[in-house]
Design an enzyme around this catalytic site. Structure first.
Site, short mmCIF file in Angstrom:
data_model
loop_
_atom_site.label_atom_id
_atom_site.label_comp_id
_atom_site.label_asym_id
_atom_site.label_seq_id
_atom_site.Cartn_x
_atom_site.Cartn_y
_atom_site.Cartn_z
N LYS A 11 0.82 -1.22 0.00
CA LYS A 11 0.00 0.00 0.00
C LYS A 11 0.86 1.28 0.00
CE LYS A 11 -3.94 -2.24 2.29
NZ LYS A 11 -4.94 -2.16 3.40
N TYR A 51 -12.64 -1.86 -3.07
CA TYR A 51 -13.09 -1.90 -1.68
C TYR A 51 -14.61 -1.74 -1.56
CZ TYR A 51 -8.42 -2.13 0.35
OH TYR A 51 -7.17 -2.54 0.74
N ASN A 114 -2.01 0.27 6.68
CA ASN A 114 -1.46 -0.95 7.29
C ASN A 114 -0.62 -1.76 6.30
OD1 ASN A 114 -3.53 -1.94 5.77
ND2 ASN A 114 -4.68 -2.85 7.46
N HIS A 117 -2.22 -5.52 1.56
CA HIS A 117 -3.52 -6.21 1.38
C HIS A 117 -3.22 -7.64 0.97
CE1 HIS A 117 -7.43 -7.37 -0.28
NE2 HIS A 117 -6.73 -7.89 -1.28
N GLU A 128 -9.46 -10.76 -7.91
CA GLU A 128 -8.53 -9.64 -7.74
C GLU A 128 -7.33 -9.77 -8.69
OE1 GLU A 128 -9.78 -9.03 -3.03
OE2 GLU A 128 -7.75 -9.70 -3.49
P1 GDP Z 1 -7.87 -6.80 5.82
O1 GDP Z 1 -8.46 -7.94 5.04
O2 GDP Z 1 -7.05 -7.23 7.00
O3 GDP Z 1 -7.11 -5.82 4.93
O4 GDP Z 1 -9.08 -5.99 6.48
P2 GDP Z 1 -10.55 -5.55 5.96
O5 GDP Z 1 -10.93 -6.29 4.71
O6 GDP Z 1 -11.45 -5.63 7.14
O7 GDP Z 1 -10.38 -4.01 5.61
C1 GDP Z 1 -9.83 -3.57 4.41
C2 GDP Z 1 -8.94 -2.38 4.68
O8 GDP Z 1 -9.74 -1.30 5.16
C3 GDP Z 1 -7.90 -2.59 5.79
O9 GDP Z 1 -6.74 -3.28 5.37
C4 GDP Z 1 -7.60 -1.17 6.20
O10 GDP Z 1 -6.72 -0.52 5.25
C5 GDP Z 1 -8.99 -0.53 6.10
N1 GDP Z 1 -9.71 -0.58 7.39
C6 GDP Z 1 -10.25 -1.68 8.00
N2 GDP Z 1 -10.86 -1.35 9.17
C7 GDP Z 1 -10.70 0.00 9.29
C8 GDP Z 1 -11.11 0.96 10.28
O11 GDP Z 1 -11.76 0.62 11.28
N3 GDP Z 1 -10.77 2.28 10.04
C9 GDP Z 1 -10.07 2.67 8.94
N4 GDP Z 1 -9.78 3.98 8.79
N5 GDP Z 1 -9.68 1.80 7.99
C10 GDP Z 1 -9.97 0.48 8.16
#
Ligand code: GDP
Length: 140
Positions: A11, A51, A114, A117, A128
């Protein structure tokens, strides 16, 4: 055990801090192979589409603007149980919850920025990968 492919993104927070090589080193040390890779600038449309499962979440607009804030490196990884193996190397979404030695524990800035992905299922991995790579760009 089976050989799988998964889709990875390094990222913008990580490309900005020059961490592509450090992250690739963690991926390769885990036994996963980087079988395709390119650095791109995601468009707003691409990030919104990527997303869209989070479209109703309060952080959606911020997430799309973060993912388009700089270059990303998109990758195809291959190896034994690559999908769950990479999720393990990545660590928990929130770096404060991530296990020692994981990419997110070591490099992530916060729950949004973070660093990486990784696909969460075989089905999503295939979707994807097809979205970002032509077949002739994956040479194994
Ligand atoms: P992943 O599969 O671990 O990447 O997590 P998710 O699919 O739940 O979320 C996708 C992405 O959205 C994450 O990697 C973060 O970049 C972002 N994200 C997830 N939860 C949060 C949150 O509570 N706040 C914010 N600002 N971003 C989030």
């Amino acid at each position: 055990m089976s050989i799988q492919r998964t889709f990875s993104i390094i990222k913008p927070d990580a490309t900005r801090r020059n961490l592509t090589g450090a992250i690739n080193s963690k991926i390769e040390s885990s036994g996963l192979r980087i079988i395709a890779q390119k650095r791109i600038q995601m468009s707003n449309t691409q990030a919104s589409e990527f997303y869209k499962v989070h479209a109703e979440r309060p952080f959606y607009n911020d997430l799309v603007s973060f993912m388009t804030s700089g270059p990303v490196v998109v990758q195809v990884l291959e190896g034994e149980n690559a999908i769950s193996a990479y999720r393990e190397v990545m660590g928990a979404t929130n770096p404060s919850m991530a296990a020692e030695g994981t990419i997110r524990k070591e490099f992530a800035e916060n729950i949004e920025a973070n660093s990486v992905h990784g696909s969460d299922s075989d089905e999503n991995a295939a979707i994807e990968i097809a979205h970002f790579f032509n077949k002739d760009e994956i040479v194994g």
